[in-house]
Design an enzyme around this catalytic site. Structure first.
Site, mmCIF file in Angstrom:
data_model
loop_
_atom_site.group_PDB
_atom_site.id
_atom_site.type_symbol
_atom_site.label_atom_id
_atom_site.label_comp_id
_atom_site.label_asym_id
_atom_site.label_seq_id
_atom_site.Cartn_x
_atom_site.Cartn_y
_atom_site.Cartn_z
ATOM 1 N N GLY A 46 0.872 -1.172 0.000
ATOM 2 C CA GLY A 46 0.000 0.000 0.000
ATOM 3 C C GLY A 46 0.901 1.211 0.000
ATOM 4 O O GLY A 46 1.733 1.354 -0.895
ATOM 5 N N GLU A 47 0.796 2.013 1.019
ATOM 6 C CA GLU A 47 1.640 3.202 1.138
ATOM 7 C C GLU A 47 2.200 3.219 2.565
ATOM 8 O O GLU A 47 1.454 3.400 3.518
ATOM 9 C CB GLU A 47 0.788 4.435 0.825
ATOM 10 C CG GLU A 47 1.516 5.740 0.963
ATOM 11 C CD GLU A 47 2.808 5.787 0.172
ATOM 12 O OE1 GLU A 47 2.809 5.443 -1.025
ATOM 13 O OE2 GLU A 47 3.837 6.155 0.770
ATOM 14 N N SER A 48 3.501 3.017 2.661
ATOM 15 C CA SER A 48 4.095 2.833 3.990
ATOM 16 C C SER A 48 3.966 4.071 4.877
ATOM 17 O O SER A 48 3.846 3.950 6.096
ATOM 18 C CB SER A 48 5.563 2.411 3.863
ATOM 19 O OG SER A 48 6.303 3.399 3.178
ATOM 20 N N CYS A 77 5.967 -5.454 0.119
ATOM 21 C CA CYS A 77 6.084 -4.117 -0.483
ATOM 22 C C CYS A 77 6.089 -3.022 0.598
ATOM 23 O O CYS A 77 7.035 -2.951 1.367
ATOM 24 C CB CYS A 77 5.003 -3.916 -1.538
ATOM 25 S SG CYS A 77 5.477 -2.656 -2.718
ATOM 26 N N ARG A 104 13.139 2.827 -0.496
ATOM 27 C CA ARG A 104 11.706 2.922 -0.820
ATOM 28 C C ARG A 104 11.446 3.176 -2.295
ATOM 29 O O ARG A 104 10.495 2.666 -2.861
ATOM 30 C CB ARG A 104 11.066 4.078 -0.039
ATOM 31 C CG ARG A 104 10.530 3.696 1.278
ATOM 32 C CD ARG A 104 9.731 4.848 1.858
ATOM 33 N NE ARG A 104 8.537 5.122 1.093
ATOM 34 C CZ ARG A 104 7.843 6.237 1.183
ATOM 35 N NH1 ARG A 104 8.221 7.192 1.978
ATOM 36 N NH2 ARG A 104 6.761 6.407 0.464
ATOM 37 N N ILE A 133 4.972 -2.972 -7.739
ATOM 38 C CA ILE A 133 4.239 -1.701 -7.902
ATOM 39 C C ILE A 133 4.916 -0.640 -7.032
ATOM 40 O O ILE A 133 4.871 -0.730 -5.807
ATOM 41 C CB ILE A 133 2.764 -1.869 -7.479
ATOM 42 C CG1 ILE A 133 2.102 -2.999 -8.286
ATOM 43 C CG2 ILE A 133 2.001 -0.551 -7.667
ATOM 44 C CD1 ILE A 133 0.716 -3.387 -7.799
ATOM 45 N N HIS A 170 4.117 -8.091 -4.808
ATOM 46 C CA HIS A 170 2.754 -8.339 -4.312
ATOM 47 C C HIS A 170 2.281 -9.765 -4.641
ATOM 48 O O HIS A 170 1.544 -9.953 -5.618
ATOM 49 C CB HIS A 170 1.786 -7.360 -4.985
ATOM 50 C CG HIS A 170 1.815 -5.982 -4.442
ATOM 51 N ND1 HIS A 170 0.950 -5.520 -3.484
ATOM 52 C CD2 HIS A 170 2.633 -4.935 -4.726
ATOM 53 C CE1 HIS A 170 1.201 -4.258 -3.207
ATOM 54 N NE2 HIS A 170 2.227 -3.874 -3.943
ATOM 55 N N GLU A 172 -0.003 -11.381 -3.334
ATOM 56 C CA GLU A 172 -1.462 -11.504 -3.166
ATOM 57 C C GLU A 172 -2.211 -11.063 -4.425
ATOM 58 O O GLU A 172 -3.422 -11.218 -4.511
ATOM 59 C CB GLU A 172 -1.915 -10.704 -1.936
ATOM 60 C CG GLU A 172 -2.051 -9.211 -2.116
ATOM 61 C CD GLU A 172 -0.714 -8.461 -2.220
ATOM 62 O OE1 GLU A 172 0.350 -9.108 -2.227
ATOM 63 O OE2 GLU A 172 -0.748 -7.224 -2.340
HETATM 64 N N1 GLN Z 1 6.171 2.943 -2.628
HETATM 65 C C1 GLN Z 1 5.249 2.528 -1.625
HETATM 66 C C2 GLN Z 1 5.681 3.004 -0.248
HETATM 67 O O1 GLN Z 1 6.605 3.705 -0.115
HETATM 68 C C3 GLN Z 1 5.066 1.023 -1.613
HETATM 69 C C4 GLN Z 1 4.273 0.580 -2.793
HETATM 70 C C5 GLN Z 1 3.525 -0.693 -2.586
HETATM 71 O O2 GLN Z 1 3.316 -1.173 -1.466
HETATM 72 N N2 GLN Z 1 3.044 -1.252 -3.667
HETATM 73 O O3 GLN Z 1 5.078 2.658 0.721
#
Ligand code: GLN
Length: 192
Positions: A46-48, A77, A104, A133, A170, A172
């Site tokens: 997702g987005e860390s 990810c 990242r 991704i 990913h 999943e």
């Molecule tokens: N670039 C995202 C982050 O910094 C990670 C991307 C992802 O989980 N697909 O969290």
């Protein structure tokens, strides 16, 4: 065996579905008390930064750090970023559980998403169809961290340190259950 998927943000529903295909009891976890009876935890992609912000707001940072010290935890990810000891960004909240350094924004902005066939140690043939991704990579792994997969250019994209597992892609988002099965096996090992 009960496995939780951290459900603050990102691809958590997909992980729950994969675990249920393996007949594992899988639940979404978003509050500290929901970690208490879990035998393992997946931190999704997702987005860390968002995951870190919400985990801080929900009082989850301490409980998650304690969990990852003691029980199997797998970060995919953004989850891998969250699990790492070092991401080179002081302000961003991370668990600091796994002895890896992570970049990242490893693939830059232009070529930020791709798919490739990956040989993963212990999974056998065929190679794993890996979906990256805006993915991170592992830039350094301490002694005791086992590298499970590298890209053709040598960069590390899957690793294990005892009960901790990290993948930059990913799993999943495919229908390949082998990494989820590996994680279930790691959880089972800790229960005997
Ligand atoms: N670039 C995202 C982050 O910094 C990670 C991307 C992802 O989980 N697909 O969290």
């Amino acid at each position: 065996m009960k496995i939780g998927v951290l459900a603050l943000q990102g691809a958590f529903i997909e992980h729950v579905k994969m675990l249920r295909q393996l007949d594992a009891a899988a639940v979404q976890a978003r509050l500290p008390h929901q970690l208490e009876d879990l035998d393992g935890l997946i931190i999704p992609g997702g987005e860390s930064t968002t995951i870190g912000k919400l985990a801080t707001e929900y009082g989850l940072m301490g409980p998650l750090r304690a969990f990852a010290r003691a029980k199997p935890t797998w970060g995919t990810c953004a989850g891998m970023i969250f699990l790492a000891k070092n991401i080179g960004i002081e302000e961003q909240p991370i668990l600091g559980a796994m002895d890896i350094a992570v970049d990242r924004n490893a693939f830059g902005r232009q070529i930020d998403s791709f798919e490739t066939e990956l040989a993963i140690a212990g999974l056998g043939a065929p190679p794993f169809h890996a979906v990256f991704i805006r993915a991170p990579v592992v830039t350094a792994a301490a002694d005791g961290v086992e590298v499970l997969a590298r890209l053709d250019d040598g960069r590390i994209v899957a690793a294990r340190q005892g009960h901790l597992l990290a993948t930059a892609f990913h799993p999943e988002l495919t229908d390949d259950l082998r990494l989820h099965r590996l994680f279930c096996d790691i959880v089972k090992e800790t229960l005997v």
